[in-house]
Scaffold this active site. Structure first.
Site, mmCIF file in Angstrom:
data_model
loop_
_atom_site.group_PDB
_atom_site.id
_atom_site.type_symbol
_atom_site.label_atom_id
_atom_site.label_comp_id
_atom_site.label_asym_id
_atom_site.label_seq_id
_atom_site.Cartn_x
_atom_site.Cartn_y
_atom_site.Cartn_z
ATOM 1 N N GLU A 107 0.831 -1.206 0.000
ATOM 2 C CA GLU A 107 0.000 0.000 0.000
ATOM 3 C C GLU A 107 0.868 1.259 0.000
ATOM 4 O O GLU A 107 0.544 2.258 -0.652
ATOM 5 C CB GLU A 107 -0.938 0.005 1.211
ATOM 6 C CG GLU A 107 -1.930 -1.147 1.263
ATOM 7 C CD GLU A 107 -3.033 -1.038 0.226
ATOM 8 O OE1 GLU A 107 -3.005 -0.094 -0.586
ATOM 9 O OE2 GLU A 107 -3.930 -1.894 0.219
ATOM 10 N N GLU A 137 -4.603 5.246 -0.989
ATOM 11 C CA GLU A 137 -3.448 4.436 -0.605
ATOM 12 C C GLU A 137 -2.835 4.933 0.708
ATOM 13 O O GLU A 137 -2.326 4.128 1.503
ATOM 14 C CB GLU A 137 -2.394 4.435 -1.720
ATOM 15 C CG GLU A 137 -2.887 4.047 -3.103
ATOM 16 C CD GLU A 137 -3.427 2.627 -3.197
ATOM 17 O OE1 GLU A 137 -3.538 1.936 -2.171
ATOM 18 O OE2 GLU A 137 -3.737 2.184 -4.322
ATOM 19 N N HIS A 140 -5.066 3.376 3.255
ATOM 20 C CA HIS A 140 -4.848 1.939 3.410
ATOM 21 C C HIS A 140 -3.564 1.653 4.185
ATOM 22 O O HIS A 140 -3.515 0.715 4.992
ATOM 23 C CB HIS A 140 -4.778 1.267 2.041
ATOM 24 C CG HIS A 140 -6.049 1.383 1.255
ATOM 25 N ND1 HIS A 140 -6.161 0.972 -0.056
ATOM 26 C CD2 HIS A 140 -7.276 1.863 1.603
ATOM 27 C CE1 HIS A 140 -7.389 1.194 -0.480
ATOM 28 N NE2 HIS A 140 -8.080 1.745 0.502
ATOM 29 N N GLU A 202 -4.630 -5.027 -8.420
ATOM 30 C CA GLU A 202 -5.899 -4.613 -7.816
ATOM 31 C C GLU A 202 -7.108 -5.245 -8.504
ATOM 32 O O GLU A 202 -8.025 -5.715 -7.822
ATOM 33 C CB GLU A 202 -5.993 -3.087 -7.830
ATOM 34 C CG GLU A 202 -4.967 -2.461 -6.888
ATOM 35 C CD GLU A 202 -4.914 -0.953 -6.940
ATOM 36 O OE1 GLU A 202 -4.812 -0.333 -5.861
ATOM 37 O OE2 GLU A 202 -4.959 -0.374 -8.039
ATOM 38 N N GLU A 236 -11.074 -0.368 -3.701
ATOM 39 C CA GLU A 236 -10.368 -0.985 -4.814
ATOM 40 C C GLU A 236 -11.149 -0.906 -6.122
ATOM 41 O O GLU A 236 -10.555 -0.908 -7.201
ATOM 42 C CB GLU A 236 -10.038 -2.449 -4.496
ATOM 43 C CG GLU A 236 -9.084 -2.653 -3.324
ATOM 44 C CD GLU A 236 -7.704 -2.065 -3.565
ATOM 45 O OE1 GLU A 236 -7.317 -1.893 -4.741
ATOM 46 O OE2 GLU A 236 -7.012 -1.770 -2.584
ATOM 47 N N HIS A 239 -9.941 1.920 -7.964
ATOM 48 C CA HIS A 239 -8.601 1.706 -8.511
ATOM 49 C C HIS A 239 -8.669 0.824 -9.763
ATOM 50 O O HIS A 239 -7.912 1.026 -10.711
ATOM 51 C CB HIS A 239 -7.703 1.072 -7.453
ATOM 52 C CG HIS A 239 -7.668 1.843 -6.178
ATOM 53 N ND1 HIS A 239 -7.036 1.388 -5.041
ATOM 54 C CD2 HIS A 239 -8.196 3.056 -5.851
ATOM 55 C CE1 HIS A 239 -7.178 2.268 -4.075
ATOM 56 N NE2 HIS A 239 -7.887 3.283 -4.546
#
Length: 536
Positions: A107, A137, A140, A202, A236, A239
């Protein structure tokens, strides 16, 4: 008509939605013919690429604040009151020491990768999506740091959660994950970064890692990990959409398509070699209560969902599923067993406690992986009979490898350990005289010998040898005695002598630096010394 006119004349009645604000903000972007980037690309980007989520900062922050309130509220309130961290199966909690630290590292690297992409592309709307991912990120990374802190405060053996950052550079198993995340997420062509990070890591591997792991964690008494992981996975999707937009921004250019298929295959192979054995090892050797075989989970999420459905969206542009997908599928059936064998053979360096499969585990493995016992299973039984878990015996699993003339090497490109104890897959090439029996080949370049796990890694090296010139674990510590490595890399507990890593899950008879030194095991570089370990 009159009502509409009155609204136009009275701004107090006007309502502006978040999508309107997002559309107007795009007018504030820079407009010039050729934007200079710190990260040049061999690809040409479409300046008009759109972003699917169209988030603005205010809306984004309100959404993430709500998720954080729910996550940390559950952790601090209900799960803490229930002492959830103390009810986790020991085997699972120990494997989470490795997994949580790997994910935190990934991450953190993703912050840099998302920022690199923000700088590289030309569409203001596309950049907005990458900017939101940078913030994700950061979130995370903090979440995984908190997860480790939570485990350390509630689990009965915090060593490994508290100090793995300090000694993971001496952990040979971290090197493939470092290559898969820290190298591929933040360096190289921006499109290759997007392929590694967004299109593969991802869009493909977070599903079996984050989603499937929540079910397995809960089955082993861990309610903490699902609370954090599901909050992470909710980001996610954005992403994955960013990765989709990266592809959309290049596929309408015929010159771009000259490179993208090869880059996709390289990205998939590097991510597979980092994720597949590590997650499979955690799922099957870190669990007391298993949900389904890892090979079945991998097939559903990687082979069918990603390789078929997700990549099928790009077939209209000529992009195909990676040619190495079939080889990866074979690795997902046997690779985790070899990965655990390597982990146990190197147990003083891995940062957690591990144990050999018991009779119940052996029955399960043989049922779901016929032939398991006659390959790797009987090796584990021999290690147990050698008494490798008891420091009084002064013996290590790697001594069996020495006796059987089996070398452990590291792939120069993906940095994965090369130790093949499981059956040779049909059709795979075997290097003549290779004692491991795996699809390994050795190439000499610039006065050095280089080992590779497969034709795919060898191809990457021969294409860009200058990118893979760093030393591997066996080269760095060639000639070092094991206890000296542990001492130098900080792999001891707070008393300064007991190892963080242990070859069993018991609270008594813990190995110390003195016990390890009594085994007299030295690391050697097999490419120059012809052996991976020596005892003297």
């Amino acid at each position: 008509m009159e009502l509409a006119a009155s609204r136009e004349l009275n701004p107090d009645n006007a309502k502006v939605g978040a999508q309107d604000v997002h559309r107007w903000l795009q007018d504030l972007g820079w407009d010039f013919e050729k934007r200079r980037s710190k990260y040049p690309s061999k690809y040409t980007f479409n300046h008009g690429t759109r972003e699917q989520f169209k988030l603005i900062v205010g809306e984004y922050c309100r959404m993430e604040e709500e998720k954080d309130d729910r996550q940390f509220g559950s952790l601090v309130d209900s799960l803490s009151r229930l002492r959830a961290g103390g009810r986790i199966e020991t085997r699972w909690a120990e494997m989470m020491k490795f997994t949580s630290n790997f994910l935190e590292m990934g991450e953190y690297a993703s912050i840099a990768g998302s920022a690199l992409l923000y700088d590289a592309v030309e569409s203001p709307e596309q950049r907005n999506g990458y900017l939101a991912q940078v913030a994700d990120e950061v979130r995370h990374t903090n979440q995984l740091g908190y997860l480790k802190k939570y485990f350390a405060s509630q689990y009965h053996d915090p060593a490994g959660f508290t100090n793995t950052r300090r000694h993971r550079h001496g952990n040979p198993l971290f090197l493939s994950n470092r290559q898969q995340a820290c190298e591929s997420f933040m360096s190289g062509d921006p499109v290759l970064v997007s392929l590694n990070l967004q299109m593969v890591a991802e869009a493909c591997f977070t599903n079996p890692l984050v989603v499937a792991m929540t079910q397995l964690a809960a089955a082993n008494g861990d309610e903490v990990t699902p609370t954090v992981f599901l909050s992470i996975q909710s980001d996610e999707l954005r992403h994955m959409a960013n990765g989709y937009n990266t592809m959309i921004s290049i596929v309408d250019n015929a010159d771009n398509m000259e490179y993208v298929q090869t880059d996709l295959e390289n990205a998939f192979w590097i991510q597979h070699k980092g994720f597949t054995p590590m997650v499979g090892r955690a799922f099957e050797y870190g669990a007391v209560n298993r949900v389904e075989p890892w090979a079945q989970t991998w097939d559903r999420w990687v082979y069918e969902d990603w390789g078929g459905i997700w990549l099928g969206r790009f077939s209209q542009f000529g992009l195909k599923s990676p040619r190495n997908l079939a080889d990866a599928k074979a690795d997902a059936y046997w690779g985790q067993h070899d990965a655990f064998a390597a982990m146990y053979a190197l147990w003083p360096l891995v940062g957690c406690r591990v144990e050999l499969p018991n009779s119940r585990d052996q029955d399960w493995f043989e049922k779901h992986y016929p032939g398991w016992y006659d390959s790797v299973g009987k090796v584990f039984v021999e290690w147990e009979e050698m008494g490798v878990d008891n420091p009084a015996n002064k013996t290590m699993p790697c001594e069996w490898l020495m006796k059987e003339n089996k070398h452990m090497m590291m792939c120069r490109v993906c940095q994965s350990t090369l130790l093949k104890l499981t059956p040779q897959r049909a059709g795979a090439a075997v290097t003549e005289g290779n004692p491991t029996g795996c699809d390994m080949r050795i190439t000499e370049y610039a006065g050095r010998r280089h080992a590779f796990c497969s034709t795919w890694c060898e191809r990457m090296f021969l294409t860009e040898p200058e990118r893979y010139t760093g030393q591997n674990f066996f080269e760095i510590f060639d000639g070092w005695e094991l206890s000296d490595i542990v001492r130098a890399t900080g792999g001891v507990r707070s008393d300064g002598k007991t190892l963080v890593s242990q070859p069993h899950l018991r609270s008594e008879r813990l190995w110390t630096l003195e016990d390890l030194a009594a085994c007299r095991i030295h690391i050697r570089d097999p490419l120059t010394a012809g052996a991976s370990f020596e005892k003297h």
